[in-house]
Design a protein around this motif. Structure first.
Motif, PDB file in Angstrom:
ATOM      1  N   UNK A 121      40.972  37.320  33.240  1.00 13.49           N
ATOM      2  CA  UNK A 121      39.408  37.076  33.832  1.00 13.49           C
ATOM      3  C   UNK A 121      38.908  38.523  33.935  1.00 13.49           C
ATOM      4  N   UNK A 122      37.634  38.586  33.263  1.00  9.48           N
ATOM      5  CA  UNK A 122      36.938  39.763  33.235  1.00  9.48           C
ATOM      6  C   UNK A 122      36.556  40.447  34.501  1.00  9.48           C
ATOM      7  N   UNK A 123      36.644  41.825  34.441  1.00 12.10           N
ATOM      8  CA  UNK A 123      36.176  42.306  35.694  1.00 12.10           C
ATOM      9  C   UNK A 123      34.860  41.743  36.311  1.00 12.10           C
ATOM     10  N   UNK A 124      33.861  41.588  35.232  1.00 14.61           N
ATOM     11  CA  UNK A 124      32.423  41.237  35.926  1.00 14.61           C
ATOM     12  C   UNK A 124      32.824  39.761  36.579  1.00 14.61           C
ATOM     13  N   UNK A 125      33.398  38.942  35.926  1.00  9.74           N
ATOM     14  CA  UNK A 125      33.453  37.528  36.092  1.00  9.74           C
ATOM     15  C   UNK A 125      34.369  37.697  37.424  1.00  9.74           C
ATOM     16  N   UNK A 126      35.393  38.452  37.718  1.00 10.86           N
ATOM     17  CA  UNK A 126      36.107  38.439  39.102  1.00 10.86           C
ATOM     18  C   UNK A 126      34.903  38.892  40.101  1.00 10.86           C
ATOM     19  N   UNK A 127      34.133  39.747  39.841  1.00 11.24           N
ATOM     20  CA  UNK A 127      33.050  40.342  40.824  1.00 11.24           C
ATOM     21  C   UNK A 127      32.328  39.099  41.150  1.00 11.24           C
ATOM     22  N   UNK A 128      31.825  38.457  40.168  1.00 13.80           N
ATOM     23  CA  UNK A 128      31.091  37.258  40.339  1.00 13.80           C
ATOM     24  C   UNK A 128      31.574  36.307  41.391  1.00 13.80           C
ATOM     25  N   UNK A 129      33.007  36.171  41.224  1.00  9.33           N
ATOM     26  CA  UNK A 129      33.883  35.012  41.817  1.00  9.33           C
ATOM     27  C   UNK A 129      34.285  35.174  43.246  1.00  9.33           C
ATOM     28  N   UNK A 130      33.820  36.372  43.630  1.00 13.61           N
ATOM     29  CA  UNK A 130      34.488  36.708  45.014  1.00 13.61           C
ATOM     30  C   UNK A 130      34.934  38.430  45.014  1.00 13.61           C
ATOM     31  N   UNK A 140      40.962  47.676  42.703  1.00 15.88           N
ATOM     32  CA  UNK A 140      41.780  48.573  41.793  1.00 15.88           C
ATOM     33  C   UNK A 140      43.255  47.767  41.550  1.00 15.88           C
ATOM     34  N   UNK A 141      43.748  47.198  42.421  1.00 12.56           N
ATOM     35  CA  UNK A 141      45.017  46.369  42.459  1.00 12.56           C
ATOM     36  C   UNK A 141      44.697  45.326  41.325  1.00 12.56           C
ATOM     37  N   UNK A 142      43.467  44.717  41.341  1.00 10.84           N
ATOM     38  CA  UNK A 142      43.145  43.851  40.375  1.00 10.84           C
ATOM     39  C   UNK A 142      43.105  44.057  39.073  1.00 10.84           C
ATOM     40  N   UNK A 143      42.448  45.458  38.921  1.00  9.40           N
ATOM     41  CA  UNK A 143      42.327  45.931  37.491  1.00  9.40           C
ATOM     42  C   UNK A 143      43.331  46.224  37.011  1.00  9.40           C
ATOM     43  N   UNK A 144      44.560  46.510  37.745  1.00  9.80           N
ATOM     44  CA  UNK A 144      45.806  47.118  37.320  1.00  9.80           C
ATOM     45  C   UNK A 144      46.944  46.190  37.362  1.00  9.80           C
ATOM     46  N   UNK A 145      46.701  44.886  37.515  1.00 10.64           N
ATOM     47  CA  UNK A 145      47.743  43.797  37.918  1.00 10.64           C
ATOM     48  C   UNK A 145      48.898  43.837  36.944  1.00 10.64           C
ATOM     49  N   UNK A 146      49.865  44.549  37.311  1.00  9.01           N
ATOM     50  CA  UNK A 146      51.162  44.408  36.321  1.00  9.01           C
ATOM     51  C   UNK A 146      52.054  43.397  37.032  1.00  9.01           C
ATOM     52  N   UNK A 147      51.735  42.497  38.259  1.00  5.54           N
ATOM     53  CA  UNK A 147      52.652  41.782  38.962  1.00  5.54           C
ATOM     54  C   UNK A 147      52.483  40.330  38.480  1.00  5.54           C
TER      55      UNK A 147
END
Length: 223
Positions: A121-130, A140-147
């Protein structure tokens, strides 16, 4: 193709997260809670909202970081985890050689230079979505999600740049055989992060998943 991350990477990722907020995933109310449900049911639980890109800048999602301070940043960690032929690791975690499979376009790629690490889910799409309402640490956690192995994926640079910041209503992987996996993972990733979908995205996902197996997905809430 999926490869398990190490438990250590998951633990480091968890340390980046902040306490639960009102934006938590509807199916898993607190960070660390897990739920398993059919993908179509998971889709039905995603909130539907109008998207808004006001204020978006890619720099608001800090990446790639070296969360565990082992000398390898998030990009390198994904490359090492997903290699089908392991690369050689040199000073400063410089990776050479190796081979990867790009499921978006059903290609094998030699060497890391032809690869991008895609945010499913692209960063811009994540921004748009909440994510516009998140803290900098959450982004930062979202952009580096190794979990969660579905969040970041090594793919050909060409396919990633073709996708850009599009959602499934306007872009699907060229490899048709991967599309069911792609939209299933998309729903799981949005559920994990408590993100919304817009009406066009909802319609596209519903249509796609009607023709796909209604597989169970297990999601651990990240926030």
């Amino acid at each position: 193709m999926r490869f398990l991350r190490t438990a250590a990477a998951a633990a480091v990722f968890a340390a980046l997260l902040v306490p639960a907020s009102a934006h938590a995933a509807p199916a898993a109310a607190a960070p660390g809670d897990s739920v398993t449900l059919p993908v179509r049911e998971a889709l039905a639980q995603l909130p539907v909202r109008t998207e808004d890109r006001t204020g978006y800048e890619r720099t608001k999602f800090k990446h790639w970081i070296d969360a565990d301070r082992d000398g390898c940043n998030t990009r390198a960690e994904v490359l090492k985890a997903e290699a089908v032929v392991a690369p050689e690791q040199g000073v400063g975690c410089k990776l050479t050689g190796g081979e990867w499979y790009s499921p978006y376009d059903d290609r094998y790629i030699a060497g890391p230079s032809g690869l991008d690490i895609d945010h499913l889910v692209p960063l811009a799409e994540a921004w748009d979505s909440g994510a516009s309402a998140w803290t900098a640490k959450e982004r930062e956690a979202y952009a580096n999600d190794l979990g969660d192995d579905r969040a970041l994926i090594a793919v050909s640079a060409a396919s990633n740049r073709s996708k850009a910041d599009q959602d499934p209503s306007t872009w699907l992987p060229p490899a048709a055989g991967y599309r069911c996996q792609y939209v299933t993972d998309w729903v799981a990733d949005k559920t994990r992060w408590g993100l919304s979908i817009d009406t066009g995205e909802q319609a596209a996902l519903t249509e796609m998943l009607t023709a796909c197996p209604n597989v169970p997905v297990t999601v651990t809430a990240a926030r």
